[in-house]
Write a protein that holds these residues in place. Structure first.
Motif, mmCIF file in Angstrom:
data_model
loop_
_atom_site.group_PDB
_atom_site.id
_atom_site.type_symbol
_atom_site.label_atom_id
_atom_site.label_comp_id
_atom_site.label_asym_id
_atom_site.label_seq_id
_atom_site.Cartn_x
_atom_site.Cartn_y
_atom_site.Cartn_z
ATOM 1 N N ALA A 103 19.578 -20.871 23.633
ATOM 2 C CA ALA A 103 20.928 -21.364 23.433
ATOM 3 C C ALA A 103 20.962 -22.937 23.240
ATOM 4 C CB ALA A 103 21.487 -21.195 24.903
ATOM 5 N N VAL A 104 21.972 -23.303 22.392
ATOM 6 C CA VAL A 104 22.177 -24.705 22.347
ATOM 7 C C VAL A 104 23.336 -25.030 22.772
ATOM 8 C CG1 VAL A 104 21.953 -26.761 20.542
ATOM 9 C CG2 VAL A 104 20.482 -24.597 20.400
ATOM 10 N N PRO A 105 23.558 -25.235 24.210
ATOM 11 C CA PRO A 105 24.992 -25.580 24.640
ATOM 12 C C PRO A 105 25.578 -26.714 24.370
ATOM 13 C CG PRO A 105 23.350 -25.397 26.431
ATOM 14 C CD PRO A 105 22.672 -25.183 24.990
ATOM 15 N N ALA A 106 24.775 -27.839 23.899
ATOM 16 C CA ALA A 106 25.242 -29.059 23.783
ATOM 17 C C ALA A 106 26.420 -29.263 22.919
ATOM 18 C CB ALA A 106 24.335 -30.246 23.439
ATOM 19 N N ARG A 123 27.880 -20.462 16.772
ATOM 20 C CA ARG A 123 27.027 -19.465 17.403
ATOM 21 C C ARG A 123 26.809 -19.696 18.874
ATOM 22 N NH1 ARG A 123 22.171 -16.799 13.688
ATOM 23 N NH2 ARG A 123 22.020 -15.921 15.804
ATOM 24 N N GLY A 124 26.365 -21.056 18.878
ATOM 25 C CA GLY A 124 25.879 -21.693 20.342
ATOM 26 C C GLY A 124 24.402 -21.318 20.775
ATOM 27 N N ALA A 125 23.767 -20.635 19.633
ATOM 28 C CA ALA A 125 22.458 -20.479 20.044
ATOM 29 C C ALA A 125 21.704 -20.393 18.636
ATOM 30 C CB ALA A 125 22.172 -18.898 20.499
ATOM 31 N N ILE A 126 20.354 -20.187 18.534
ATOM 32 C CA ILE A 126 19.397 -20.291 17.314
ATOM 33 C C ILE A 126 18.550 -18.951 17.540
ATOM 34 C CG2 ILE A 126 19.746 -22.882 16.793
ATOM 35 C CD1 ILE A 126 17.117 -23.291 18.237
ATOM 36 N N ASP A 127 18.078 -18.781 16.282
ATOM 37 C CA ASP A 127 16.780 -17.464 16.243
ATOM 38 C C ASP A 127 16.089 -18.031 15.151
ATOM 39 O OD1 ASP A 127 17.661 -15.506 14.061
ATOM 40 O OD2 ASP A 127 19.355 -15.743 15.241
ATOM 41 N N PRO A 128 14.797 -17.382 14.994
ATOM 42 C CA PRO A 128 13.847 -17.584 13.759
ATOM 43 C C PRO A 128 14.618 -17.323 12.403
ATOM 44 C CG PRO A 128 12.664 -16.862 15.548
ATOM 45 C CD PRO A 128 14.051 -16.525 15.925
ATOM 46 N N MET A 171 16.832 -29.810 17.753
ATOM 47 C CA MET A 171 17.753 -30.249 18.850
ATOM 48 C C MET A 171 17.509 -29.295 19.991
ATOM 49 S SD MET A 171 21.647 -30.292 17.029
ATOM 50 C CE MET A 171 21.370 -28.700 16.248
ATOM 51 N N PHE A 172 17.262 -28.018 19.982
ATOM 52 C CA PHE A 172 16.722 -27.456 21.392
ATOM 53 C C PHE A 172 15.551 -28.176 21.894
ATOM 54 C CE2 PHE A 172 13.798 -24.407 23.151
ATOM 55 C CZ PHE A 172 14.715 -23.658 24.123
ATOM 56 N N ALA A 173 14.641 -28.564 21.281
ATOM 57 C CA ALA A 173 13.328 -29.354 21.646
ATOM 58 C C ALA A 173 13.842 -30.432 22.473
ATOM 59 C CB ALA A 173 12.350 -29.611 21.036
ATOM 60 N N MET A 174 14.820 -31.391 22.136
ATOM 61 C CA MET A 174 15.175 -32.488 22.431
ATOM 62 C C MET A 174 16.078 -32.194 23.764
ATOM 63 S SD MET A 174 13.625 -34.739 20.743
ATOM 64 C CE MET A 174 14.274 -36.291 21.775
ATOM 65 N N ALA A 175 16.714 -31.166 23.682
ATOM 66 C CA ALA A 175 17.760 -30.982 24.826
ATOM 67 C C ALA A 175 16.879 -30.432 26.054
ATOM 68 C CB ALA A 175 18.633 -29.659 24.349
ATOM 69 N N ALA A 176 15.967 -29.822 25.646
ATOM 70 C CA ALA A 176 14.813 -29.364 26.794
ATOM 71 C C ALA A 176 14.202 -30.678 27.394
ATOM 72 C CB ALA A 176 13.574 -28.155 26.039
ATOM 73 N N SER A 236 9.965 -18.775 20.278
ATOM 74 C CA SER A 236 10.012 -17.535 20.785
ATOM 75 C C SER A 236 10.869 -16.535 19.898
ATOM 76 C CB SER A 236 10.909 -17.583 22.040
ATOM 77 O OG SER A 236 11.452 -16.413 22.384
ATOM 78 N N PRO A 237 10.813 -15.341 19.789
ATOM 79 C CA PRO A 237 11.447 -14.500 18.742
ATOM 80 C C PRO A 237 13.065 -14.345 19.289
ATOM 81 C CG PRO A 237 10.094 -13.229 19.908
ATOM 82 C CD PRO A 237 9.693 -14.517 20.310
ATOM 83 N N ARG A 238 13.014 -14.457 20.529
ATOM 84 C CA ARG A 238 14.524 -14.379 21.109
ATOM 85 C C ARG A 238 15.346 -15.687 20.773
ATOM 86 N NH1 ARG A 238 13.060 -12.050 27.278
ATOM 87 N NH2 ARG A 238 11.732 -10.038 26.435
ATOM 88 N N PRO A 239 16.656 -15.290 20.785
ATOM 89 C CA PRO A 239 17.646 -16.538 20.510
ATOM 90 C C PRO A 239 17.778 -17.461 21.798
ATOM 91 C CG PRO A 239 18.746 -14.398 20.092
ATOM 92 C CD PRO A 239 17.582 -14.108 20.864
#
Length: 299
Positions: free
Chosen positions: A120-123, A212-217, A50-55, A115-118
């Motif tokens: 955001a997936v605000p959608a 959470r509004g965000a993702i991480d590995p 979802m993050f990739a498609m939002a980007a 990325s190792p950092r969280p």
């Protein structure tokens, strides 16, 4: 009292997430005898898809949800074919180590490719809109968690009882050899189990990410451990037990947050596992599990 009722509703909505994940674990275990600890990484797969498609410019949350669900189901089928089919007849420890290996590989792919950092997936934040329900304040997400979980469980029950492949999966949980002798292809049955497992995990992933509004590995590690605890609590291999265990675990977690003083808030997880351990002392087969006699011992 209103606060306690709202928190109880919140507990059952979180429990619904655990129930979905636990169901996915239980389905694969009942058919294949595999505890798939890579199951939690499906949350990361859905989130990063979802993050990739939002980007890339897709902002419609419902299209993102559909894309995330479809991606997870396809990944689950690929993993069954590439990673788990070759170890199907190996000892259980081999399958368990394979599952851990798959999970580690997916985590490192997330680290290296994103990325190792969280992120955001605000959608999906629109799902956190407050809703007044009979005088109690809940969110649309909480209502969806309970409602969608109920629909998913109902659909799964229908699938297992009314379709040929579903009946084969139920029979395979009892005696896979007989199912194969009756002409049902093992590959098809196990692939269906993984596809359903991925579907349930992807639905749970939507809810986890929306909260959470965000993702991480590594975001799938703790949920899959709690789903495993829910399976054990309900009775491993029992699909109704997985649901009951997940709902009970979520409810107890939230109630402990309400009951425990602030100084003991860090002991929430320890208290949850202490309660689960106490239940298993008196009912080691789980809430809905069945006792199985093994020689002169009871398991």
């Amino acid at each position: 009292m209103d606060y306690l009722i709202e928190q109880a509703l919140n507990g059952f909505s979180i429990g619904a997430q655990y129930a979905l994940l636990a169901l996915g674990l239980a389905i694969v275990f009942s058919v294949m005898g595999l505890v798939n600890f890579a199951h939690g990484e499906f949350i990361g797969v859905a989130g990063y898809a979802m993050f990739a498609m939002a980007a890339m410019g897709m902002t419609n949350p419902w299209l993102l949800v559909v894309f995330g669900v479809v991606t997870v189901v396809l990944v689950a089928l690929v993993l069954e074919r590439v990673a788990f089919r070759s170890v199907r007849d190996a000892p259980p420890t081999t399958g368990l180590l394979t599952a851990f290996g798959v999970g580690i590989v997916l985590q490192n792919l997330f680290l290296l490719m994103v990325s190792p950092r969280p992120k955001a997936v605000p959608a999906l934040s629109v799902l956190n809109t407050p809703v007044d329900l009979a005088g109690f304040t809940v969110t649309a997400l909480q209502m969806l968690e309970v409602g969608v979980t109920a629909v998913a469980i109902g659909a799964l029950v229908w699938f297992l009882r009314a379709t040929r492949i579903g009946l084969a999966m139920r029979a395979a949980a009892l005696d896979f050899t007989t199912v194969r002798l009756m002409g049902m292809r093992a590959n098809r049955v196990i692939a269906a189990a993984f596809a359903i497992s991925g579907l349930l995990a992807s639905i749970a992933a939507i809810f986890f990410i929306a909260r959470r509004g965000a993702i991480d590995p590594f975001m799938g590690l703790l949920p899959v451990l709690k789903a495993f605890v829910a399976c054990v609590l309900g009775g491993f291999g029992s699909l109704p037990g997985a649901v009951v265990g997940g709902l009970l675990l979520g409810f107890v977690e939230v109630m402990l947050i309400v009951i425990l003083p602030d100084k003991l808030a860090g002991l929430r997880d320890a208290s949850v596992f202490l309660i689960v351990g106490a239940i298993l002392v008196f009912r080691p087969q789980g809430i809905l599990g069945r006792r199985v006699e093994l020689g002169d011992k009871t398991a």
